[in-house]
Write a protein that holds these residues in place. Structure first.
Motif, PDB file in Angstrom:
ATOM      1  N   THR A 128     120.644  68.825  46.933  1.00 27.21           N
ATOM      2  CA  THR A 128     121.589  69.183  47.994  1.00 27.21           C
ATOM      3  C   THR A 128     122.977  68.628  47.704  1.00 27.21           C
ATOM      4  O   THR A 128     123.984  69.238  48.073  1.00 27.21           O
ATOM      5  N   GLY A 129     123.046  67.489  47.015  1.00 30.65           N
ATOM      6  CA  GLY A 129     124.343  66.961  46.611  1.00 30.65           C
ATOM      7  C   GLY A 129     125.037  67.869  45.615  1.00 30.65           C
ATOM      8  O   GLY A 129     126.230  68.160  45.734  1.00 30.65           O
ATOM      9  N   ALA A 130     124.284  68.352  44.618  1.00 32.97           N
ATOM     10  CA  ALA A 130     124.848  69.287  43.636  1.00 32.97           C
ATOM     11  C   ALA A 130     125.273  70.584  44.316  1.00 32.97           C
ATOM     12  O   ALA A 130     126.324  71.156  44.001  1.00 32.97           O
ATOM     13  N   PHE A 131     124.469  71.067  45.241  1.00 31.40           N
ATOM     14  CA  PHE A 131     124.768  72.279  46.009  1.00 31.40           C
ATOM     15  C   PHE A 131     126.115  72.119  46.712  1.00 31.40           C
ATOM     16  O   PHE A 131     126.972  73.014  46.668  1.00 31.40           O
ATOM     17  N   ALA A 132     126.317  70.970  47.354  1.00 25.56           N
ATOM     18  CA  ALA A 132     127.577  70.713  48.065  1.00 25.56           C
ATOM     19  C   ALA A 132     128.743  70.641  47.094  1.00 25.56           C
ATOM     20  O   ALA A 132     129.832  71.163  47.366  1.00 25.56           O
ATOM     21  N   GLY A 133     128.533  70.011  45.939  1.00 27.85           N
ATOM     22  CA  GLY A 133     129.605  69.853  44.973  1.00 27.85           C
ATOM     23  C   GLY A 133     130.097  71.166  44.396  1.00 27.85           C
ATOM     24  O   GLY A 133     131.300  71.358  44.193  1.00 27.85           O
ATOM     25  N   VAL A 134     129.191  72.090  44.130  1.00 31.96           N
ATOM     26  CA  VAL A 134     129.575  73.384  43.565  1.00 31.96           C
ATOM     27  C   VAL A 134     130.535  74.105  44.497  1.00 31.96           C
ATOM     28  O   VAL A 134     131.608  74.578  44.085  1.00 31.96           O
ATOM     29  N   PHE A 135     130.191  74.215  45.760  1.00 30.78           N
ATOM     30  CA  PHE A 135     131.034  74.949  46.703  1.00 30.78           C
ATOM     31  C   PHE A 135     132.349  74.205  46.974  1.00 30.78           C
ATOM     32  O   PHE A 135     133.406  74.829  47.096  1.00 30.78           O
ATOM     33  N   THR A 136     132.279  72.889  47.050  1.00 37.98           N
ATOM     34  CA  THR A 136     133.477  72.109  47.341  1.00 37.98           C
ATOM     35  C   THR A 136     134.485  72.180  46.205  1.00 37.98           C
ATOM     36  O   THR A 136     135.696  72.134  46.436  1.00 37.98           O
ATOM     37  N   SER A 137     134.011  72.335  44.966  1.00 41.21           N
ATOM     38  CA  SER A 137     134.923  72.335  43.820  1.00 41.21           C
ATOM     39  C   SER A 137     135.971  73.440  43.922  1.00 41.21           C
ATOM     40  O   SER A 137     137.117  73.252  43.505  1.00 41.21           O
ATOM     41  N   PHE A 200     125.315  61.670  46.632  1.00 42.73           N
ATOM     42  CA  PHE A 200     124.323  61.702  47.703  1.00 42.73           C
ATOM     43  C   PHE A 200     122.994  61.115  47.235  1.00 42.73           C
ATOM     44  O   PHE A 200     122.333  60.380  47.970  1.00 42.73           O
ATOM     45  N   GLY A 201     122.593  61.456  45.999  1.00 42.09           N
ATOM     46  CA  GLY A 201     121.303  60.981  45.510  1.00 42.09           C
ATOM     47  C   GLY A 201     121.239  59.477  45.365  1.00 42.09           C
ATOM     48  O   GLY A 201     120.250  58.844  45.758  1.00 42.09           O
ATOM     49  N   SER A 202     122.288  58.864  44.821  1.00 42.43           N
ATOM     50  CA  SER A 202     122.302  57.411  44.655  1.00 42.43           C
ATOM     51  C   SER A 202     122.314  56.714  46.003  1.00 42.43           C
ATOM     52  O   SER A 202     121.643  55.688  46.192  1.00 42.43           O
ATOM     53  N   LYS A 203     123.089  57.255  46.933  1.00 48.15           N
ATOM     54  CA  LYS A 203     123.155  56.643  48.267  1.00 48.15           C
ATOM     55  C   LYS A 203     121.786  56.666  48.930  1.00 48.15           C
ATOM     56  O   LYS A 203     121.322  55.672  49.502  1.00 48.15           O
ATOM     57  N   GLU A 204     121.111  57.816  48.875  1.00 46.70           N
ATOM     58  CA  GLU A 204     119.798  57.931  49.503  1.00 46.70           C
ATOM     59  C   GLU A 204     118.755  57.101  48.760  1.00 46.70           C
ATOM     60  O   GLU A 204     117.857  56.519  49.378  1.00 46.70           O
ATOM     61  N   THR A 205     118.861  57.040  47.419  1.00 42.71           N
ATOM     62  CA  THR A 205     117.916  56.233  46.647  1.00 42.71           C
ATOM     63  C   THR A 205     118.071  54.757  46.982  1.00 42.71           C
ATOM     64  O   THR A 205     117.080  54.045  47.215  1.00 42.71           O
ATOM     65  N   ALA A 206     119.313  54.273  47.009  1.00 44.76           N
ATOM     66  CA  ALA A 206     119.567  52.871  47.352  1.00 44.76           C
ATOM     67  C   ALA A 206     119.126  52.572  48.781  1.00 44.76           C
ATOM     68  O   ALA A 206     118.548  51.514  49.061  1.00 44.76           O
ATOM     69  N   THR A 207     119.378  53.517  49.693  1.00 50.75           N
ATOM     70  CA  THR A 207     118.973  53.331  51.089  1.00 50.75           C
ATOM     71  C   THR A 207     117.456  53.203  51.196  1.00 50.75           C
ATOM     72  O   THR A 207     116.941  52.331  51.906  1.00 50.75           O
ATOM     73  N   LYS A 208     116.734  54.071  50.475  1.00 51.53           N
ATOM     74  CA  LYS A 208     115.271  54.025  50.522  1.00 51.53           C
ATOM     75  C   LYS A 208     114.742  52.710  49.950  1.00 51.53           C
ATOM     76  O   LYS A 208     113.816  52.106  50.509  1.00 51.53           O
ATOM     77  N   LEU A 209     115.312  52.263  48.837  1.00 48.70           N
ATOM     78  CA  LEU A 209     114.855  51.014  48.235  1.00 48.70           C
ATOM     79  C   LEU A 209     115.057  49.832  49.183  1.00 48.70           C
ATOM     80  O   LEU A 209     114.166  48.977  49.340  1.00 48.70           O
ATOM     81  N   MET A 210     116.222  49.792  49.825  1.00 45.81           N
ATOM     82  CA  MET A 210     116.482  48.679  50.744  1.00 45.81           C
ATOM     83  C   MET A 210     115.643  48.808  52.017  1.00 45.81           C
ATOM     84  O   MET A 210     115.190  47.810  52.574  1.00 45.81           O
ATOM     85  N   ARG A 211     115.438  50.046  52.474  1.00 43.24           N
ATOM     86  CA  ARG A 211     114.571  50.255  53.642  1.00 43.24           C
ATOM     87  C   ARG A 211     113.157  49.778  53.348  1.00 43.24           C
ATOM     88  O   ARG A 211     112.535  49.084  54.172  1.00 43.24           O
ATOM     89  N   ALA A 244     128.605  52.035  48.114  1.00 44.30           N
ATOM     90  CA  ALA A 244     129.312  51.640  46.894  1.00 44.30           C
ATOM     91  C   ALA A 244     128.598  52.150  45.652  1.00 44.30           C
ATOM     92  O   ALA A 244     129.229  52.622  44.698  1.00 44.30           O
ATOM     93  N   SER A 245     127.274  52.073  45.644  1.00 41.39           N
ATOM     94  CA  SER A 245     126.512  52.561  44.488  1.00 41.39           C
ATOM     95  C   SER A 245     126.706  54.062  44.312  1.00 41.39           C
ATOM     96  O   SER A 245     126.743  54.569  43.180  1.00 41.39           O
ATOM     97  N   ALA A 246     126.856  54.778  45.417  1.00 45.41           N
ATOM     98  CA  ALA A 246     127.087  56.223  45.354  1.00 45.41           C
ATOM     99  C   ALA A 246     128.419  56.521  44.677  1.00 45.41           C
ATOM    100  O   ALA A 246     128.509  57.367  43.779  1.00 45.41           O
ATOM    101  N   GLY A 247     129.484  55.822  45.102  1.00 43.25           N
ATOM    102  CA  GLY A 247     130.792  56.074  44.527  1.00 43.25           C
ATOM    103  C   GLY A 247     130.872  55.734  43.054  1.00 43.25           C
ATOM    104  O   GLY A 247     131.470  56.466  42.257  1.00 43.25           O
ATOM    105  N   MET A 248     130.259  54.640  42.664  1.00 41.76           N
ATOM    106  CA  MET A 248     130.290  54.232  41.264  1.00 41.76           C
ATOM    107  C   MET A 248     129.516  55.221  40.391  1.00 41.76           C
ATOM    108  O   MET A 248     129.946  55.553  39.282  1.00 41.76           O
ATOM    109  N   SER A 249     128.392  55.721  40.888  1.00 37.60           N
ATOM    110  CA  SER A 249     127.611  56.711  40.130  1.00 37.60           C
ATOM    111  C   SER A 249     128.390  58.005  39.977  1.00 37.60           C
ATOM    112  O   SER A 249     128.441  58.601  38.887  1.00 37.60           O
ATOM    113  N   TYR A 250     129.002  58.451  41.065  1.00 34.58           N
ATOM    114  CA  TYR A 250     129.784  59.697  41.056  1.00 34.58           C
ATOM    115  C   TYR A 250     130.867  59.649  39.991  1.00 34.58           C
ATOM    116  O   TYR A 250     131.056  60.593  39.214  1.00 34.58           O
TER     117      TYR A 250
END
Length: 326
Positions: A128-137, A200-211, A244-250
């Motif tokens: 879904t992150g890639a989907f959003a990026g394609v249209f936003t570009s 989006f993926g890194s943010k959700e992955t980090a969120t899940k790990l901390m949760r 922060a992890s999301a922005g650095m990955s992006y």
């Protein structure tokens, strides 16, 4: 003795799609503007480092030297040169990302790739992150083109001419027509599709790990503590780390595409190499500077993306939770 009737349960009306879209647009715009104010001076330095012609002596030895020279020649205001267009662009970009990402989630559910009564699996969230990026570009390329030309104006005499958005827009249209505003589109598309999947993926992955970590830590506690660990928002510092992890990955993963795009967009109209496409510009940069040339400004970009992205997610998620539109 009369008894008080039990209070009637109040049915919570589910939020309409229109309201969800309105929240994405308004709250995403606000979050994007906040993030842009934080990151813009670093972005100016990044673009100036990326756009240095490799066949000439480099103007800057690195990010700190670029900061020093920029402050000495233009002052702090020079690092914010042309911020009006990027503020508009940040509002468009961030609101579009959250809007299209939600549409991507809806598409995943409609296609039966996930169950509506369960959280989306992590691979689906990267999609879904890639989907959003394609249209936003496609919305972002014209805005970034104007921004880059303002941040790196062509030299004139002993200094540089301070450019404004409207003259730049007129100049692009006069020389290249409507199509000229999408110069560098392929670079933006690669960066946004791959980068937003990571964002989006890194943010959700980090969120899940901390949760999961919070749930394990609360396993020996009371039932209420366990429920809060599962359902309550993450502590503020954990939200900041995930953002922060999301922005650095992006920014790190697809930085070379952004470098090529910036070179294409800052080449003066009519100058040598001004008409090169993405492939030709990539080959030229490789020949001039090798791998190192693709990562000019990467450090400062990754550094500034951490607080900026953290604030974007914290502002957006906070407003969605505490200021819901009904």
């Amino acid at each position: 003795m009369a008894t008080t009737p039990p209070p009637q349960a109040v049915a919570i009306k589910p939020k309409s799609s229109a309201m969800e879209a309105l929240e994405d647009i308004i709250y995403g715009s606000i979050a994007g503007i906040v993030g842009k104010y934080i990151e813009y001076p670093f972005d100016t330095v990044k673009v100036r480092l990326q756009s240095q012609p490799s066949h000439l002596p480099l103007l800057y030895t690195g990010p700190l030297d670029c900061f020093r020279q920029s402050l000495r020649s233009d002052g702090l205001s020079g690092l914010y040169r042309g911020i009006s267009a990027p503020l508009f662009g940040a509002a468009i970009e961030t609101s579009s990302l959250f809007f299209f990402e939600r549409l991507g989630r809806d598409a995943v559910l409609r296609l039966g790739l996930a169950r509506p009564d369960h959280p989306l699996p992590l691979p689906a969230l990267w999609f879904t992150g890639a989907f959003a990026g394609v249209f936003t570009s496609f919305l972002l390329t014209p805005i970034e083109l104007v921004k880059c030309k303002i941040q790196v104006p062509a030299p004139s005499g002993g200094g540089v001419v301070a450019l404004r958005p409207l003259p730049v827009i007129r100049d692009i249209f006069r020389h290249q027509g409507l199509r000229g505003f999408w110069r560098g589109q392929l670079g933006t598309l690669i960066r946004e599709a791959g980068g937003c999947a990571a964002w989006f993926g890194s943010k959700e992955t980090a969120t899940k790990l901390m949760r999961d970590g919070n749930v394990r830590a609360a396993a020996a506690g009371t039932e209420g503590e366990q429920r809060r660990a599962r359902e309550d928002p993450l502590p503020l510092w954990q939200q900041a780390v995930a953002g922060a992890s999301a922005g650095m990955s992006y920014n790190f993963l697809f930085f070379p595409a952004d470098t090529v795009k910036s070179r294409m967009q800052t080449t003066p109209i009519g100058a040598e190499g001004g008409g090169r496409g993405f492939g030709a510009e990539t080959a030229a940069l490789w020949k001039e500077a090798g791998v190192k040339g693709f990562y000019r400004g990467c450090g400062v970009t990754v550094l500034r993306s951490a607080p900026s992205s953290a604030f974007i997610f914290m502002v957006f998620d906070g407003m969605k939770k505490y200021l819901p539109m009904q």
